[in-house]
Design an enzyme around this catalytic site. Structure first.
Site, mmCIF file in Angstrom:
data_model
loop_
_atom_site.group_PDB
_atom_site.id
_atom_site.type_symbol
_atom_site.label_atom_id
_atom_site.label_comp_id
_atom_site.label_asym_id
_atom_site.label_seq_id
_atom_site.Cartn_x
_atom_site.Cartn_y
_atom_site.Cartn_z
ATOM 1 N N SER A 7 0.838 -1.199 0.000
ATOM 2 C CA SER A 7 0.000 0.000 0.000
ATOM 3 C C SER A 7 0.871 1.247 0.000
ATOM 4 C CB SER A 7 -0.902 0.011 1.234
ATOM 5 O OG SER A 7 -1.477 1.297 1.372
ATOM 6 N N HIS A 32 -1.098 -1.273 -4.231
ATOM 7 C CA HIS A 32 -2.399 -0.963 -3.636
ATOM 8 C C HIS A 32 -2.485 0.549 -3.413
ATOM 9 C CE1 HIS A 32 -5.920 -2.140 -1.148
ATOM 10 N NE2 HIS A 32 -5.565 -1.147 -0.348
ATOM 11 N N ASP A 34 -4.825 3.550 -1.939
ATOM 12 C CA ASP A 34 -5.935 3.847 -1.038
ATOM 13 C C ASP A 34 -6.490 5.233 -1.321
ATOM 14 O OD1 ASP A 34 -6.100 1.518 0.731
ATOM 15 O OD2 ASP A 34 -4.049 2.040 1.266
ATOM 16 N N MET A 36 -9.290 7.934 -0.354
ATOM 17 C CA MET A 36 -10.178 8.278 0.768
ATOM 18 C C MET A 36 -10.768 9.665 0.546
ATOM 19 S SD MET A 36 -7.751 7.094 3.903
ATOM 20 C CE MET A 36 -6.861 5.536 3.869
ATOM 21 N N HIS A 65 -8.274 0.896 -4.204
ATOM 22 C CA HIS A 65 -9.226 0.660 -3.112
ATOM 23 C C HIS A 65 -9.971 1.965 -2.837
ATOM 24 C CE1 HIS A 65 -9.573 -0.470 1.467
ATOM 25 N NE2 HIS A 65 -10.747 -0.404 0.882
ATOM 26 N N MET A 67 -12.252 4.060 -0.845
ATOM 27 C CA MET A 67 -12.936 4.271 0.433
ATOM 28 C C MET A 67 -13.678 5.591 0.331
ATOM 29 S SD MET A 67 -9.907 2.904 2.893
ATOM 30 C CE MET A 67 -8.699 3.066 1.580
ATOM 31 N N MET A 136 -11.390 -6.194 5.084
ATOM 32 C CA MET A 136 -10.664 -5.184 5.865
ATOM 33 C C MET A 136 -10.397 -5.750 7.256
ATOM 34 S SD MET A 136 -9.953 -2.530 4.101
ATOM 35 C CE MET A 136 -9.202 -1.659 5.471
ATOM 36 N N ASP A 174 -6.522 -6.611 4.079
ATOM 37 C CA ASP A 174 -5.921 -5.276 4.144
ATOM 38 C C ASP A 174 -6.061 -4.700 5.551
ATOM 39 O OD1 ASP A 174 -5.098 -2.673 3.653
ATOM 40 O OD2 ASP A 174 -6.808 -2.147 2.386
#
Ligand code: DX5
Ligand code: ZN
Length: 215
Positions: A7, A32, A34, A36, A65, A67, A136, A174
């Site tokens: 990540s 990965h 992330d 957000m 990913h 979020m 998660m 994750d």
């Protein structure tokens, strides 16, 4: 052999190209990313322009990913930016089956993710449509948290259902994954390990990646 998706949340954002090149040449299988929005999770990380720059700067498979509360609005921008896999939270807004079909129709991989409080069974109806599910193992939003051991049962439940149906759907995990708990996570049935701080926070990230790959 399990796959590793480091990540970049724990990488040096001013040196992403360098850190991604290091991770990939050490044996990482993908990267990965992330995303957000400060609404679905209480943190803001990176968005479409950064994914676009990463995609231009390296050949790595990009495991994105999301979020975010309204993934439907951003699927196309992230695909156009170079995402290879789009991972949406089941707890987000929108028509999950419709979004999965839309991602796959564009030749990209589709995944669904659950937070720690959502049961594995909530994913079961979608398994035949998916390339991957993500469990998660921390509350999403921040790197560097401790692994929640209860997530192992969720991995086992998904493994059993995927095998019972004979599906190709991979299981990713994750949050709080490290070299110590990774063997147990792989034994529970996970195919892909996401690791942020255990890779980029290690004294020697190249060594850490090679150790993960020995599992
Ligand atoms: C957390 C993110 C994770 C995070 C993992 O919300 O989804 O991908 O970067 O970081 P570590 O491995 O440090 O728990
Ligand atoms: Zn993540």
């Amino acid at each position: 052999m399990s796959k590793l998706s480091p990540s970049i949340l724990s990488a040096d954002f001013a040196n992403l190209k360098r850190d991604i090149a290091m991770a990939m040449s050490a044996g990482a299988d993908m990267m990965h990313i992330d995303v957000m929005d400060g609404h679905f999770v209480p943190n803001i990380s990176i968005g479409v322009p950064v994914v676009k720059s990463i995609s231009k700067a390296c050949d790595a498979f990009l495991d994105v990913h999301l979020m975010i509360s309204q993934p439907e609005k951003y699927i196309d921008p992230f695909i156009n930016a170079g995402a290879d896999l789009i991972n949406i939270h089941l707890e987000a807004e929108g028509d999950m089956a419709g979004m999965i079909k839309h991602i796959k129709a564009q030749g990209k991989k589709a995944a669904l993710t659950v937070k720690p409080s959502t049961p594995a069974e909530a994913l079961f109806p979608y398994l035949p449509m998916l390339d991957m599910v993500l469990v998660m193992s921390v509350e999403p939003g921040f790197g560097g948290q401790s692994f929640m051991p209860g997530s192992l049962d969720k991995v086992r439940a998904l493994r059993a259902e995927i095998d019972r149906l004979g599906l190709d759907c991979l299981i990713e995990i994750d949050g709080g994954v490290n070299l110590k708990n990774a063997p147990e996570i792989v034994a529970a049935g996970a195919d892909i390990l996401v690791a942020g701080s255990a890779v980029f926070g290690a004294d020697d990230p190249t060594w850490a990646i090679k150790e993960f790959k020995k599992l």
